[in-house]
Design an enzyme around this catalytic site. Sequence first.
Site, PDB file in Angstrom:
ATOM      1  N   GLU A 346       0.786  -1.218  -0.070  1.00  0.00           N
ATOM      2  CA  GLU A 346       0.063   0.069   0.171  1.00  0.00           C
ATOM      3  C   GLU A 346       0.745   1.141  -0.145  1.00  0.00           C
ATOM      4  O   GLU A 346       0.268   2.447  -0.503  1.00  0.00           O
ATOM      5  CB  GLU A 346      -1.151   0.003   1.152  1.00  0.00           C
ATOM      6  CG  GLU A 346      -2.019   1.076   1.140  1.00  0.00           C
ATOM      7  CD  GLU A 346      -2.946   0.774   2.194  1.00  0.00           C
ATOM      8  OE1 GLU A 346      -4.101   0.380   1.997  1.00  0.00           O
ATOM      9  OE2 GLU A 346      -3.102   1.163   3.322  1.00  0.00           O
ATOM     10  N   HIS A 377       7.155 -27.189   3.576  1.00  0.00           N
ATOM     11  CA  HIS A 377       6.091 -28.204   2.862  1.00  0.00           C
ATOM     12  C   HIS A 377       5.035 -27.853   2.070  1.00  0.00           C
ATOM     13  O   HIS A 377       3.961 -28.866   1.821  1.00  0.00           O
ATOM     14  CB  HIS A 377       5.567 -29.432   4.224  1.00  0.00           C
ATOM     15  CG  HIS A 377       6.757 -29.653   5.109  1.00  0.00           C
ATOM     16  ND1 HIS A 377       7.193 -30.955   4.874  1.00  0.00           N
ATOM     17  CD2 HIS A 377       7.396 -28.997   6.223  1.00  0.00           C
ATOM     18  CE1 HIS A 377       8.232 -30.876   5.526  1.00  0.00           C
ATOM     19  NE2 HIS A 377       8.405 -29.893   6.558  1.00  0.00           N
ATOM     20  N   LYS A 492     -14.064   1.520  -3.729  1.00  0.00           N
ATOM     21  CA  LYS A 492     -15.067   1.672  -2.602  1.00  0.00           C
ATOM     22  C   LYS A 492     -15.901   2.695  -3.406  1.00  0.00           C
ATOM     23  O   LYS A 492     -17.333   2.677  -2.919  1.00  0.00           O
ATOM     24  CB  LYS A 492     -14.173   2.731  -1.565  1.00  0.00           C
ATOM     25  CG  LYS A 492     -13.398   1.449  -0.619  1.00  0.00           C
ATOM     26  CD  LYS A 492     -12.289   2.220   0.089  1.00  0.00           C
ATOM     27  CE  LYS A 492     -12.912   3.296   1.242  1.00  0.00           C
ATOM     28  NZ  LYS A 492     -12.120   3.843   2.279  1.00  0.00           N
TER      29      LYS A 492
END
Length: 524
Positions: A346, A377, A492
Site C-alpha cells: 500500500e 512443505h 470503494k
Amino acid sequence: MGKGFLDCESLVALQEMALHPIDLTASGCLSEERIQKNSLSAEGFTYSYATERVDDRCLEALQGLTEERELIKQMECMQQGAIMNRIEGFQSESRPVLHTATRAWVRDQDLHEEAAAIARHSKEEALRLAEFLYIARAKFSTLVQMGIGGSELGPKAMYFAMQGSCPSDKRIFFVSNIDPDNAAEVLREIDLEQTLVVVVSKSGTTLEPAANEELFRQAYQNKGLSIAKHFVAVTSQGSPMDDKSRYLEVFHLWDSIGGRFSATSMVGGVVLGFAFGYEAFIEFLQGAAAIDAHALTPKMRENLPLLSAMLGVWNRNLLGYPTTAVIPYSTGLKYFTAHLQQCGMESNGKSISREGKEISFRTSPIIWGDVGTNCQHSFFQSLHQGTDIVPVEFIGFLHNQRGLDCVLSGSSSSQKLFANLVAQSLALAQGRDNANSNKRFKGNRPSSILVAQQLSPRIAGSLLAFYEHKFAFQGFCWGINSFDQEGVSLGKELATQIIGIMSGNAPVEFPEARGMLRLFNVLT
C-alpha cells in the site's frame, strides 16, 4: 530530494554489475570471511546478507545511491514533521508523516513543532490509557477490536507476536471483514457482559467498522446491556465517533498517522495494553523508538532498515525479481507477513512520482509468505526449483517464547527450527548439482536472515519499525509518495454505487454493474 532515481550515476554502475552478479554457487563463495563481513549487529538483531547476490563493489554503489537520493536526509525530514505525504502540483493529502512521534516520547529526542506536539499528545493519550486500563482490566476479561486495514493488521500481528512472551488471562478477538459471518463467529465465542468493544476508525465513518459496530450494538441491546459502558472509540478529534455520550472512553489519533503505521498509537495501545498490561506496551514503544533513532545512521552498512531497503532495490530494480517472500520461523509472527503486505504494497505500490509524473521503473514487489517450517512443505518447492527466482527474507530467534521444548535425537525443537532456517538460506544460495536433472538445484537464489535472541515486546516493536523504515527508505529512493493510498478509493466509490442499485436508490446509471448483478441474481 537529490537526483531523480533514473538520473543517479550509481544506478548506471549498478546496472553494469547486475549483468554479472556474484555467483553464490562458486566454490568457497560463502566463506567465513564473507559471512562475517556481510553481516550487521545492532539494536538486538544480527542481520546476515552473505546469501544476497552482492559484493563490495555493489554495496559501495548502493551506498552511493543512498547519498545521491539523500535518503537519510529524507528520513530526518519525515521524523521532524516535514510534509512528506504529498504530490507536487496535484491535489493530495499534503500532510506530515509522524508515526515515529507516537513513540518518540519514551526516549529523549529533540523534535520540531508538529512532531513535538504529536509526541506530547501521544504521551498524554498513553497516560490516559494507563488510568483506563487500571479499571478496564479489572472489570473485563475479553476485548474485541473492530477496524479494517491498518486498524486491524498491525495491532493483530503485534498482539500475536507478544502473546507468547507476555502472560495474560485476557481473551482478544479481531473483527475486520464486512462479511457478517466474521462478527457472528466472534459473538458466538464471547460473554457480552465481560467484553470491551474497541472500534477504530480515524475518520469515524469507515464502512467496515461502522457495520460491525452496529451488529454488536444490536447484540448488546438484545441482551439489555448498556452500550456506553462497553464500547470504546479510537478516532480523530471531531470525527462522528468522537462522542463521549456513546462510548465508555474515546482515544485520539491524528491525520499525520497513517493507518498502516498506527500500531504504536492508541490503535495498538488499547488492545496491547489491555492484553498484556501498560508496561508491556511501553516496552513495545521503546523497541520501535530505538529503531527510529538507528534509522538515522548515515552509513548504509551500519543501518539495518536502510541496508535491507537497498538490497530490496537491488533485487527489484537491478536483478528484476517481481516478488519477495517474508518467512518468519516463529509461530508468534503468523500474522506479520499480512501486515507487511499492507505496509509495503500500500505504501510503494505506486506508478506516479512525487512530482505527479508517470514512472518507468518497477516499484514495490509483491510481498507474501508464511511461517516456517510449515511453508517448507507447501511452496518451498517452487522457491528452490521453480522458474521464478524469489528473494526471501528469513526472520528467526535463538529461543522460543513459551519455554516449552524437548530434546529428540540430540537436539531441541528450537534448535531444529533454527537449523531449518539456516539450511533453507544456504540451499537457496548454493544449490546442488546432480546428474539427475530432476534432483538438480541451480542455486543463486538470494535471501537474507534477521535474527534476535527472543521475540519480546521490545523486539516486536523494533521489528515493526524496521520494516516501516525499510519501506519508507525504498519509497524515498524511488521518489514516490509512500504515505497515501488512492488505489483504495476507486473500488470503494464503485461499491457505494452498486449498493445504491441493490437497495433501489441508485444515484447514477451504472449499466455494467446492473448487468453483473442480473447475471448473479439468477442464483437467488
